[in-house]
Design an enzyme around this catalytic site. Structure first.
Site, PDB file in Angstrom:
ATOM      1  CG  ASN A 120      -0.432  -0.103   2.500  1.00 45.69           C
ATOM      2  OD1 ASN A 120       0.751  -0.418   2.650  1.00 45.69           O
ATOM      3  ND2 ASN A 120      -1.227   0.146   3.527  1.00 45.69           N
TER       4      ASN A 120
ATOM      5  CD  GLU B 198       4.867   0.659  12.969  1.00 46.28           C
ATOM      6  OE1 GLU B 198       3.681   0.824  13.302  1.00 46.28           O
ATOM      7  OE2 GLU B 198       5.825   1.114  13.608  1.00 46.28           O
TER       8      GLU B 198
ATOM      9  CB  CYS C 210      -2.340   0.327   8.869  1.00 46.72           C
ATOM     10  SG  CYS C 210      -1.468  -0.853   7.891  1.00 46.72           S
TER      11      CYS C 210
ATOM     12  CD  GLU D 272       8.180   1.599  10.647  1.00 48.02           C
ATOM     13  OE1 GLU D 272       7.226   2.017   9.976  1.00 48.02           O
ATOM     14  OE2 GLU D 272       8.855   0.603  10.330  1.00 48.02           O
TER      15      GLU D 272
HETATM   16  C1  SIN Z   1       0.207   2.287   6.632  1.00 52.43           C
HETATM   17  O1  SIN Z   1      -0.925   2.233   6.249  1.00 52.43           O
HETATM   18  O2  SIN Z   1       0.777   1.272   7.003  1.00 52.43           O
HETATM   19  C2  SIN Z   1       1.012   3.560   6.668  1.00 52.43           C
HETATM   20  C3  SIN Z   1       0.210   4.770   6.607  1.00 52.43           C
HETATM   21  C4  SIN Z   1       1.019   6.045   6.833  1.00 52.43           C
HETATM   22  O3  SIN Z   1       2.240   6.025   6.978  1.00 52.43           O
HETATM   23  O4  SIN Z   1       0.384   7.079   6.884  1.00 52.43           O
END
Ligand code: SIN
Length: 515
Positions: free
Chosen positions: A184, A285, A319, A494
């Site tokens: 993604n 994550e 996510c 992170e």
């Molecule tokens: C993710 O969906 O894993 C990362 C989303 C983000 O860094 O904003």
């Protein structure tokens, strides 16, 4: 004057979208790009699989083949690990300033190639081109950030309790880092991990997602041009069949000291189990199930605009996308009405390469099947469909932007991560009820709260069992922020000051006897 929600959302559809929009997009057929690679990258060499196997990378919008890469297996991964281990013995001795300078060159090279990197990203992932450009900027920001962070990693001199002993802490790179990154964010999830590790003095063996290896290989080419030494960054590409075995060897190898993974909680748990035998440090994550709470006092324009930006980013496949909309009874009907209007007016589905498209395809047909089954389940259990609610006529990887109300905790759209362009709204009465609903999940990545009451903002933000809280804000991702979850959403952080780079550092306690 506050413009209406749709206009506001369009105008600010986030730095990802606006900053680089150009009047004309470039054509999008199979490319002869100078950054497209058809080999994996090990020890600074463009490398085929030992078996000679390859697989095709396809555009989710059209099904066209956009590239071919090696389908590597365990033997290739072991070779990459050995290379990374050997290189670590010298790379760990480089100065932070040297590493910082190389990463700064890589940062400039990434931004200098933003158009091409974004095109590659859209071709393999499907997200709209303007959003891809936003991701490249986001990804590049980690390169710059960790180039700065590594200059300030410091040990300590600790006041000793003994007159004859001095005590210190030293900070040292952890070693070879195994990384598994998702489709993604094919660029930014690599730089968020790999640039932190490289800045700390570690070496990397990375397996990009099967669907999106081209962005990873393009980054390798730029790291190479930036002078990052051979063997520091190694990328092993593979198709789905080889992925579990490659993950296992990364987790189980005694030469690998750290595993970093972004993906589902289910896979994260497997990797944690596999890493237990060698007691590896792990950064995870994992999945989310983000509540998006709108209280009666919320500024409805802000809430609607934020819902649009946060829900429809990457067609709902992040996510941190809002997963469960919890809306207080006094504002509920108005919110449903305005959000429905904004979806109808502002979302344009299509091929991400086409001008004006704001929602591309999902990553594959399986993803659409899953989203459709969730909507069907909600409908059967009594949810109301205000817009969408079906597959799109554009093709079997597209799903219509959807809004459901009357959603309950028993429905799949509440229990599971939707990972698609579906808004599911439930009504609540009191703050206590909203907090219980919001925390009633094993996930704890991101949550959102919309209220004009300052006391309520603090109360609810503190009560939420989430690693990230957006307060009257739907987009928070940036290299300066710390990204990571509570509960089954993961381990470690992170980005951010100190947190992101410390994942890749060991602390050594030194006790020196004095005469
Ligand atoms: C993710 O969906 O894993 C990362 C989303 C983000 O860094 O904003």
């Amino acid at each position: 004057m506050i413009p209406k929600a749709g206009g506001l959302w369009k105008a600010s559809h986030f730095i990802w979208k606006t900053t680089f929009i150009r009047p004309q997009f470039q054509p999008y057929v199979r490319m002869s790009s100078s950054l497209i690679r058809d080999k994996a990258y090990i020890n600074g060499q463009w490398t085929s699989a030992k078996s000679g196997a390859t697989y095709n990378v396809t555009n989710p919008a059209t099904g066209e083949v956009v590239g071919t890469v090696p389908d590597m297996d365990v033997r290739d991964t072991v070779a990459a690990i050995e290379t990374a281990y050997k290189r670590f013995q010298t790379f760990k001795k480089t100065t932070a300033k040297e590493r910082s300078e190389k990463l700064k060159v890589a940062y400039r090279l990434i931004l200098g190639n933003i158009d091409e990197l974004a095109r590659i990203l859209t071709l393999e992932n499907g997200k709209p081109l303007a959003e891809s450009k936003g991701e490249i900027m986001y990804g590049a920001s980690f390169c710059e950030w960790f180039a700065e962070e590594c200059r300030r990693v410091q040990g300590t001199i600790v006041p000793s309790p003994f007159p004859t002993k001095k005590i210190f802490t030293l900070k040292q790179p952890i070693g070879v880092c195994g990384m598994i990154t998702p489709w993604n964010f094919p660029n930014a999830m690599i730089t968020r991990k790999a640039c932190a590790a490289i800045a700390a003095g570690c070496t990397v063996v990375l397996k990009p997602a099967e669907d999106t290896p081209l962005s990873a290989l393009a980054l390798c080419e730029l790291f190479d041009r930036a002078g990052i030494p051979a063997g520091v960054m190694n990328v092993v590409t593979c198709n789905r069949g080889n992925a579990p075995a490659i993950g296992k060897v990364l987790c189980e190898s005694p030469l690998v000291s750290h595993i970093s993974f972004t993906g589902s909680s289910a896979v994260g748990k497997i990797l944690l189990r596999q890493s237990a035998e060698t007691v590896k440090k792990c950064s995870m994550e994992l999945g989310g199930n983000a509540p998006f709470i709108v209280f009666d006092s919320a500024d409805i324009e802000v809430a609607v605009r934020s819902a649009m930006a946060c829900k429809f980013r990457c067609a709902g496949q992040t996510c941190v996308c809002a997963n469960r909309f919890l809306v207080q009874e006094g504002i509920h009907d108005k919110f449903v009405e305005k959000l429905t209007a904004s979806i109808k007016q502002d979302v344009k589905i299509g091929n991400g390469m086409e001008s004006g498209v704001t929602q591309g395809p999902l990553i594959n047909k399986r993803a659409v099947d899953k989203v459709d089954s969730f909507v069907e389940d909600a409908r059967k259990q009594g949810a109301n469909v205000h817009v969408g609610g079906q597959r799109s006529s554009l093709g079997d990887t597209f799903y219509e932007p959807t809004l459901l109300s009357g959603v309950t905790s028993d429905m799949l759209v509440s229990k599971e991560e939707i990972f698609g362009p579906v808004v599911g709204i439930a009504k609540f009465k009191t703050e206590e009820e909203a907090i219980i609903l919001a925390n009633g999940t094993s996930a704890g990545l991101a949550g959102y709260v919309f209220t004009s009451d300052a006391s309520q903002q603090w109360r609810v933000a503190e009560a939420l069992e989430y690693g990230i809280v957006g307060l009257n804000e739907g987009l928070f991702s940036c290299c300066e922020g710390t990204f990571g979850g509570f509960k089954e959403s993961g381990l470690g952080r992170e980005g951010g000051i100190g947190y992101g780079i410390e994942e890749y550092i060991e602390v050594k306690y030194l006790c020196m006897g004095m005469k």
